[in-house]
Design a protein around this motif. Structure first.
Motif, PDB file in Angstrom:
ATOM      1  N   ILE A  27       0.880  -1.160   0.000  1.00  0.00           N
ATOM      2  CA  ILE A  27       0.000   0.000   0.000  1.00  0.00           C
ATOM      3  C   ILE A  27       0.921   1.214   0.000  1.00  0.00           C
ATOM      4  O   ILE A  27       1.665   1.431   0.953  1.00  0.00           O
ATOM      5  CB  ILE A  27      -0.929   0.004   1.233  1.00  0.00           C
ATOM      6  N   SER A  28       0.902   1.978  -1.088  1.00  0.00           N
ATOM      7  CA  SER A  28       1.852   3.085  -1.266  1.00  0.00           C
ATOM      8  C   SER A  28       1.311   4.398  -0.721  1.00  0.00           C
ATOM      9  O   SER A  28       0.128   4.700  -0.854  1.00  0.00           O
ATOM     10  CB  SER A  28       2.181   3.268  -2.744  1.00  0.00           C
ATOM     11  N   PHE A  29       2.218   5.171  -0.126  1.00  0.00           N
ATOM     12  CA  PHE A  29       1.917   6.492   0.420  1.00  0.00           C
ATOM     13  C   PHE A  29       2.912   7.491  -0.168  1.00  0.00           C
ATOM     14  O   PHE A  29       4.105   7.240  -0.176  1.00  0.00           O
ATOM     15  CB  PHE A  29       2.088   6.510   1.937  1.00  0.00           C
ATOM     16  N   ALA A  30       2.416   8.640  -0.611  1.00  0.00           N
ATOM     17  CA  ALA A  30       3.284   9.718  -1.076  1.00  0.00           C
ATOM     18  C   ALA A  30       3.430  10.778   0.003  1.00  0.00           C
ATOM     19  O   ALA A  30       4.205  11.706  -0.129  1.00  0.00           O
ATOM     20  CB  ALA A  30       2.729  10.338  -2.351  1.00  0.00           C
ATOM     21  N   GLY A  31       2.663  10.627   1.074  1.00  0.00           N
ATOM     22  CA  GLY A  31       2.695  11.568   2.184  1.00  0.00           C
ATOM     23  C   GLY A  31       1.822  11.037   3.304  1.00  0.00           C
ATOM     24  O   GLY A  31       1.282   9.938   3.224  1.00  0.00           O
ATOM     25  N   GLU A  32       1.692  11.846   4.343  1.00  0.00           N
ATOM     26  CA  GLU A  32       0.870  11.431   5.475  1.00  0.00           C
ATOM     27  C   GLU A  32      -0.588  11.311   5.048  1.00  0.00           C
ATOM     28  O   GLU A  32      -1.033  11.969   4.122  1.00  0.00           O
ATOM     29  CB  GLU A  32       0.997  12.441   6.602  1.00  0.00           C
ATOM     30  N   ARG A 120      -6.678  -1.063   6.411  1.00  0.00           N
ATOM     31  CA  ARG A 120      -6.790   0.399   6.453  1.00  0.00           C
ATOM     32  C   ARG A 120      -5.615   0.912   7.271  1.00  0.00           C
ATOM     33  O   ARG A 120      -5.456   0.534   8.424  1.00  0.00           O
ATOM     34  CB  ARG A 120      -8.102   0.807   7.105  1.00  0.00           C
ATOM     35  N   ALA A 121      -4.805   1.762   6.668  1.00  0.00           N
ATOM     36  CA  ALA A 121      -3.600   2.247   7.351  1.00  0.00           C
ATOM     37  C   ALA A 121      -3.535   3.767   7.283  1.00  0.00           C
ATOM     38  O   ALA A 121      -3.894   4.369   6.273  1.00  0.00           O
ATOM     39  CB  ALA A 121      -2.359   1.650   6.715  1.00  0.00           C
ATOM     40  N   ARG A 122      -3.072   4.348   8.366  1.00  0.00           N
ATOM     41  CA  ARG A 122      -2.842   5.792   8.424  1.00  0.00           C
ATOM     42  C   ARG A 122      -1.371   6.015   8.728  1.00  0.00           C
ATOM     43  O   ARG A 122      -0.853   5.519   9.725  1.00  0.00           O
ATOM     44  CB  ARG A 122      -3.697   6.448   9.495  1.00  0.00           C
ATOM     45  N   LEU A 123      -0.692   6.756   7.859  1.00  0.00           N
ATOM     46  CA  LEU A 123       0.704   7.124   8.073  1.00  0.00           C
ATOM     47  C   LEU A 123       0.748   8.494   8.724  1.00  0.00           C
ATOM     48  O   LEU A 123       0.116   9.442   8.239  1.00  0.00           O
ATOM     49  CB  LEU A 123       1.462   7.171   6.740  1.00  0.00           C
ATOM     50  N   SER A 124       1.466   8.593   9.837  1.00  0.00           N
ATOM     51  CA  SER A 124       1.683   9.894  10.464  1.00  0.00           C
ATOM     52  C   SER A 124       3.164  10.043  10.793  1.00  0.00           C
ATOM     53  O   SER A 124       3.834   9.072  11.132  1.00  0.00           O
ATOM     54  CB  SER A 124       0.831  10.055  11.728  1.00  0.00           C
ATOM     55  N   ILE A 125       3.653  11.251  10.646  1.00  0.00           N
ATOM     56  CA  ILE A 125       5.052  11.567  10.938  1.00  0.00           C
ATOM     57  C   ILE A 125       5.041  12.800  11.843  1.00  0.00           C
ATOM     58  O   ILE A 125       5.217  13.930  11.391  1.00  0.00           O
ATOM     59  CB  ILE A 125       5.865  11.801   9.650  1.00  0.00           C
ATOM     60  N   PRO A 126       4.807  12.584  13.153  1.00  0.00           N
ATOM     61  CA  PRO A 126       4.660  13.723  14.064  1.00  0.00           C
ATOM     62  C   PRO A 126       5.958  14.462  14.370  1.00  0.00           C
ATOM     63  O   PRO A 126       5.924  15.634  14.727  1.00  0.00           O
ATOM     64  CB  PRO A 126       4.080  13.096  15.330  1.00  0.00           C
ATOM     65  N   THR A 127       7.094  13.799  14.240  1.00  0.00           N
ATOM     66  CA  THR A 127       8.384  14.440  14.516  1.00  0.00           C
ATOM     67  C   THR A 127       9.233  14.354  13.258  1.00  0.00           C
ATOM     68  O   THR A 127       9.552  13.254  12.800  1.00  0.00           O
ATOM     69  CB  THR A 127       9.113  13.739  15.678  1.00  0.00           C
ATOM     70  N   LYS A 133      12.035  15.061   3.790  1.00  0.00           N
ATOM     71  CA  LYS A 133      11.356  14.939   2.494  1.00  0.00           C
ATOM     72  C   LYS A 133      11.015  13.478   2.272  1.00  0.00           C
ATOM     73  O   LYS A 133      11.901  12.637   2.131  1.00  0.00           O
ATOM     74  CB  LYS A 133      12.260  15.460   1.377  1.00  0.00           C
ATOM     75  N   LEU A 134       9.736  13.167   2.282  1.00  0.00           N
ATOM     76  CA  LEU A 134       9.276  11.810   1.985  1.00  0.00           C
ATOM     77  C   LEU A 134       9.012  11.724   0.497  1.00  0.00           C
ATOM     78  O   LEU A 134       8.211  12.483  -0.046  1.00  0.00           O
ATOM     79  CB  LEU A 134       7.990  11.493   2.761  1.00  0.00           C
ATOM     80  N   GLN A 135       9.721  10.812  -0.163  1.00  0.00           N
ATOM     81  CA  GLN A 135       9.444  10.608  -1.585  1.00  0.00           C
ATOM     82  C   GLN A 135       8.397   9.530  -1.768  1.00  0.00           C
ATOM     83  O   GLN A 135       7.522   9.649  -2.607  1.00  0.00           O
ATOM     84  CB  GLN A 135      10.744  10.261  -2.312  1.00  0.00           C
ATOM     85  N   ARG A 136       8.501   8.469  -0.968  1.00  0.00           N
ATOM     86  CA  ARG A 136       7.545   7.369  -1.052  1.00  0.00           C
ATOM     87  C   ARG A 136       7.753   6.436   0.111  1.00  0.00           C
ATOM     88  O   ARG A 136       8.870   6.216   0.549  1.00  0.00           O
ATOM     89  CB  ARG A 136       7.757   6.619  -2.357  1.00  0.00           C
ATOM     90  N   THR A 137       6.672   5.859   0.603  1.00  0.00           N
ATOM     91  CA  THR A 137       6.778   4.774   1.567  1.00  0.00           C
ATOM     92  C   THR A 137       5.659   3.788   1.261  1.00  0.00           C
ATOM     93  O   THR A 137       4.566   4.191   0.844  1.00  0.00           O
ATOM     94  CB  THR A 137       6.752   5.255   3.031  1.00  0.00           C
ATOM     95  N   ASP A 138       5.957   2.515   1.405  1.00  0.00           N
ATOM     96  CA  ASP A 138       4.966   1.456   1.192  1.00  0.00           C
ATOM     97  C   ASP A 138       4.810   0.665   2.479  1.00  0.00           C
ATOM     98  O   ASP A 138       5.814   0.300   3.115  1.00  0.00           O
ATOM     99  CB  ASP A 138       5.421   0.464   0.122  1.00  0.00           C
ATOM    100  N   LEU A 139       3.569   0.396   2.847  1.00  0.00           N
ATOM    101  CA  LEU A 139       3.291  -0.570   3.905  1.00  0.00           C
ATOM    102  C   LEU A 139       3.147  -1.915   3.208  1.00  0.00           C
ATOM    103  O   LEU A 139       2.367  -2.040   2.262  1.00  0.00           O
ATOM    104  CB  LEU A 139       1.997  -0.209   4.645  1.00  0.00           C
ATOM    105  N   ILE A 140       3.917  -2.898   3.641  1.00  0.00           N
ATOM    106  CA  ILE A 140       3.887  -4.225   3.031  1.00  0.00           C
ATOM    107  C   ILE A 140       3.196  -5.161   4.013  1.00  0.00           C
ATOM    108  O   ILE A 140       3.599  -5.271   5.169  1.00  0.00           O
ATOM    109  CB  ILE A 140       5.308  -4.721   2.714  1.00  0.00           C
ATOM    110  N   VAL A 141       2.117  -5.795   3.540  1.00  0.00           N
ATOM    111  CA  VAL A 141       1.287  -6.671   4.379  1.00  0.00           C
ATOM    112  C   VAL A 141       1.519  -8.106   3.938  1.00  0.00           C
ATOM    113  O   VAL A 141       1.494  -8.404   2.747  1.00  0.00           O
ATOM    114  CB  VAL A 141      -0.209  -6.315   4.193  1.00  0.00           C
ATOM    115  N   GLY A 142       1.747  -8.969   4.895  1.00  0.00           N
ATOM    116  CA  GLY A 142       1.947 -10.368   4.534  1.00  0.00           C
ATOM    117  C   GLY A 142       1.840 -11.283   5.727  1.00  0.00           C
ATOM    118  O   GLY A 142       1.541 -10.867   6.838  1.00  0.00           O
ATOM    119  N   GLN A 143       2.046 -12.559   5.454  1.00  0.00           N
ATOM    120  CA  GLN A 143       1.970 -13.551   6.533  1.00  0.00           C
ATOM    121  C   GLN A 143       3.173 -14.451   6.476  1.00  0.00           C
ATOM    122  O   GLN A 143       3.907 -14.497   5.549  1.00  0.00           O
ATOM    123  CB  GLN A 143       0.694 -14.373   6.386  1.00  0.00           C
TER     124      GLN A 143
END
Length: 143
Positions: A27-32, A120-127, A133-143
C-alpha cells in the motif's frame, strides 16, 4: 552510474523483505494520510514491513496505525513504528541524506478467520526535522 554495492543492494533489499512473507500486498503512500486495500489473508498472524524512500538529517518519528476489517467490522489493530528503527544496515544512502530502506517492522496483528480483509492504514510523521522529504513509503502486508 550505480556502484556494484548500490546495484546489488537495490536488487537484494526488496527480495529480502519479500522473502519474509508468504503473500504480500503493498500500500503506497506519497505523504501522510490514510489508504486502504483489500488483501486475501489466512487466519493467523499478519506481519508488516515497510519500504521508505526519502531524506532527512537528525531524528524523525513516523508510524502506521493499521486496522484490519472483515465484513465491515474492525477485527484487529496494530501500531507499527516506521522511522525510529531505520539504521544503516537496512538502508542504501545516496548523497549522505537520501535513504532507501526496506524494514521488517516489529508489529503484527491477528486474524481469527481468513478471507478478504480490508487493510486500512494511516501514516503519520509527528516528529520531523526541517529538511525532511518523503518521496515514497509502502506498507507491506503479509503472513
Amino acid at each position: 552510474m550505480l556502484s556494484a554495492k548500490h546495484l546489488s543492494a537495490s536488487i537484494l533489499l526488496p527480495l529480502a523483505v519479500s522473502a519474509c512473507f508468504s503473500s504480500a500486498r503493498r500500500i503506497s503512500f506519497a505523504g501522510e494520510g490514510a489508504r486502504e486495500a483489500v488483501v486475501e489473508l489466512s487466519s493467523g498472524d499478519v506481519r508488516f514491513a515497510a519500504y521508505f524512500e526519502g531524506y532527512y538529517t537528525g531524528r524523525a518519528v513516523g508510524r502506521y496505525d493499521v486496522e484490519l476489517l472483515q465484513a465491515n467490522r474492525v477485527v484487529s489493530r496494530a501500531t507499527c513504528d516506521l522511522l525510529p528503527i531505520i539504521d544503516d544496515r537496512q538502508c542504501i544512502f545516496r548523497f549522505n541524506k537520501e535513504r532507501e530502506c526496506n524494514i521488517v517492522m516489529q508489529c503484527s496483528a491477528h486474524l481469527d478467520a481468513g478471507g478478504p480483509t480490508v487493510v486500512r492504514a494511516r501514516l503519520s510523521i509527528p516528529t520531523k526535522p526541517a529538511d525532511f522529504k518523503l518521496q515514497r513509503t509502502d506498507l507491506i502486508v503479509g503472513q
